[in-house]
Design a protein around this motif. Sequence first.
Motif, PDB file in Angstrom:
ATOM      1  N   ASP A  67       0.997   4.075  -3.019  1.00 20.05           N
ATOM      2  CA  ASP A  67       0.763   5.505  -2.799  1.00 20.05           C
ATOM      3  C   ASP A  67       1.925   6.338  -3.316  1.00 20.05           C
ATOM      4  OD1 ASP A  67      -1.665   4.979  -1.679  1.00 20.05           O
ATOM      5  OD2 ASP A  67      -1.022   5.224   0.396  1.00 20.05           O
TER       6      ASP A  67
ATOM      7  N   ARG B 106       0.821  -1.210   0.000  1.00 16.88           N
ATOM      8  CA  ARG B 106       0.000   0.000   0.000  1.00 16.88           C
ATOM      9  C   ARG B 106       0.851   1.254   0.000  1.00 16.88           C
ATOM     10  NH1 ARG B 106      -1.926   3.101   4.132  1.00 16.88           N
ATOM     11  NH2 ARG B 106      -1.256   1.566   5.662  1.00 16.88           N
ATOM     12  N   HIS B 107       1.921   1.274   0.814  1.00 17.49           N
ATOM     13  CA  HIS B 107       2.782   2.458   0.854  1.00 17.49           C
ATOM     14  C   HIS B 107       3.485   2.653  -0.483  1.00 17.49           C
ATOM     15  CE1 HIS B 107       1.946   2.976   5.042  1.00 17.49           C
ATOM     16  NE2 HIS B 107       2.545   1.864   5.405  1.00 17.49           N
TER      17      HIS B 107
ATOM     18  N   ASP C 285       8.616   4.167   5.104  1.00 17.27           N
ATOM     19  CA  ASP C 285       8.086   2.851   5.400  1.00 17.27           C
ATOM     20  C   ASP C 285       8.322   2.485   6.856  1.00 17.27           C
ATOM     21  OD1 ASP C 285       6.750   1.856   3.304  1.00 17.27           O
ATOM     22  OD2 ASP C 285       8.266   0.417   2.659  1.00 17.27           O
TER      23      ASP C 285
ATOM     24  N   ASP D 238       9.669   7.046   0.313  1.00 21.69           N
ATOM     25  CA  ASP D 238       9.161   5.683   0.489  1.00 21.69           C
ATOM     26  C   ASP D 238      10.262   4.710   0.880  1.00 21.69           C
ATOM     27  OD1 ASP D 238       6.795   3.953   0.326  1.00 21.69           O
ATOM     28  OD2 ASP D 238       7.930   2.928  -1.238  1.00 21.69           O
TER      29      ASP D 238
END
Length: 526
Positions: free
Chosen positions: A255, A251-252, A267, A487
């Motif tokens: 995005d 999901r991260h 993260d 990220d």
Amino acid sequence: MSNSPKSALECRNVTVKFGDVTALSEVSASFAPGHIHAVVGQNGAGKTTFARVAAGLVQPTSGAVNVMGDDIRTGRVSESRAAGVELVHQSFALPPSFTVAETMEFGATGKGGIYSRKGLAKKWRAHLAGLDVQVDLNRRIRDLPIETQQGIEIARALVTDARVLILDEPTAVLSPAGIDMLFARVRRLRERGVTVILILHKIREVLGIADTVTVLRGGQKVEGPLPVAEVSGERLANLIVGEAVAKTLDRHDRDALVGTKSPVRGDSDQPAHATGPAILSMKAVSTRPDSGGIALDGVDLEIRPGEIVGIAGVEGNGQKTLVRAISALADLTSGSIQLAGHDVTGEPLAARRAIGLRIIPFERNVEGLSLTSSLWQNWSARELLQGRLLKLIRPSAVRDACDRSLKEWSVHYHNSAQKAGSLSGGNAQKVILAREIDPDAKLIIAAQPTRGLDIGATAFVWQALRQARDRGAAILLISSDLDELFDISDRVVVMLSGRLNGEFRAPFDIGLVGAAMTGAVAGASA
């Protein structure tokens, strides 16, 4: 009753083929006058080809283009410009040695002449001021910040009173503050009745600026134009990547890949602190300006094993010189560099690679691969760069080793004898990863490692860098994409004018990082 056309720009059943490759397939889209429209999709979706067809730069294989109610002859820039369509490319085409006034004059006339500097400045001052471009008209283009250069590109495109302005990836090289400035400028153009089409790849940018959005995927139109007020970021993300792909992504990561949300954190599985002696230690490193960009000025930087350090900054602020200094390609005027405990300040690249330096370069098709050489020759260049191919080798053994490595890295290819230039961008990058990320790698420099890759290939590169970090390698990641940096980085360091201007740890704050990128905050830390 109004006689104004329903569409400022309409493309009907547009197909574009380059040999056996279909870049666009039967794409039809209509854009209403006086609105801001976004065209989105991952890399390779056909966005830029679509823009170039509308601007007359690409002749479609079939289909029609209509501007303000009239069909135009396609594949002719003069026809598109006469109809009122202008395109601002992602890579600016401003002559760096020209002054702002000279650039505007040349853009308007396409020819030189005898002019007074004062007269040219007076001629173009009102036009630039009307578009809120505040600049000394006698300054050279090369001396201007990137946001100002972009404003001049837009002003130059609007000299002919364009009715449809297309901006191709206009946010790609801007700081967060620069993006805000661009969007304010675009809104003012809408108020003047100009139809603006933005080629974008970040969902939050679409939601923040556009009236409608059109989604391309694999050269086909998926949806659109959709009213932005009626579409969610979640739905747009699924339209861009496809629901099947979306389900496979963390999901991260998803995005970050599509810019669904403003990036404010890293993260949760990233280590808080790396341990052990620094793999890379740069102390007070300065250089002369060279082909890699501006000079470094007193750079202090350490990276420890098991750590990804991201380098943020508007492009052209010393990132290339930093990589060249670490790689022994830029001469130091002062300072020292240590690699894995060895002082390598005066050592050549081969010696640094023997210690464990690996490089994923900025330009994979120029610096990373020989496109006319075979895959096995490109892969075995690692040994050559480290001086290990001076002994007798068996090509068959090298090819076998290359095959094993490329299969391990999931490279899609026919055989190791094929030319590197025959691979897609994602597979070409995987060849470089297979060569550079090996068990002996101690410091991996990853310079724009995902530029031009689709979402699947980007996620693969991120995972490869994380795995190398988890094995104890130190990673230096240079990227113009803050979503990417936030990220996967453990720390983010900002470069500004050849200096380090702030260090940040997760959770990352885009406002603080952006302020450091523009110099609004000096020496920020978090």
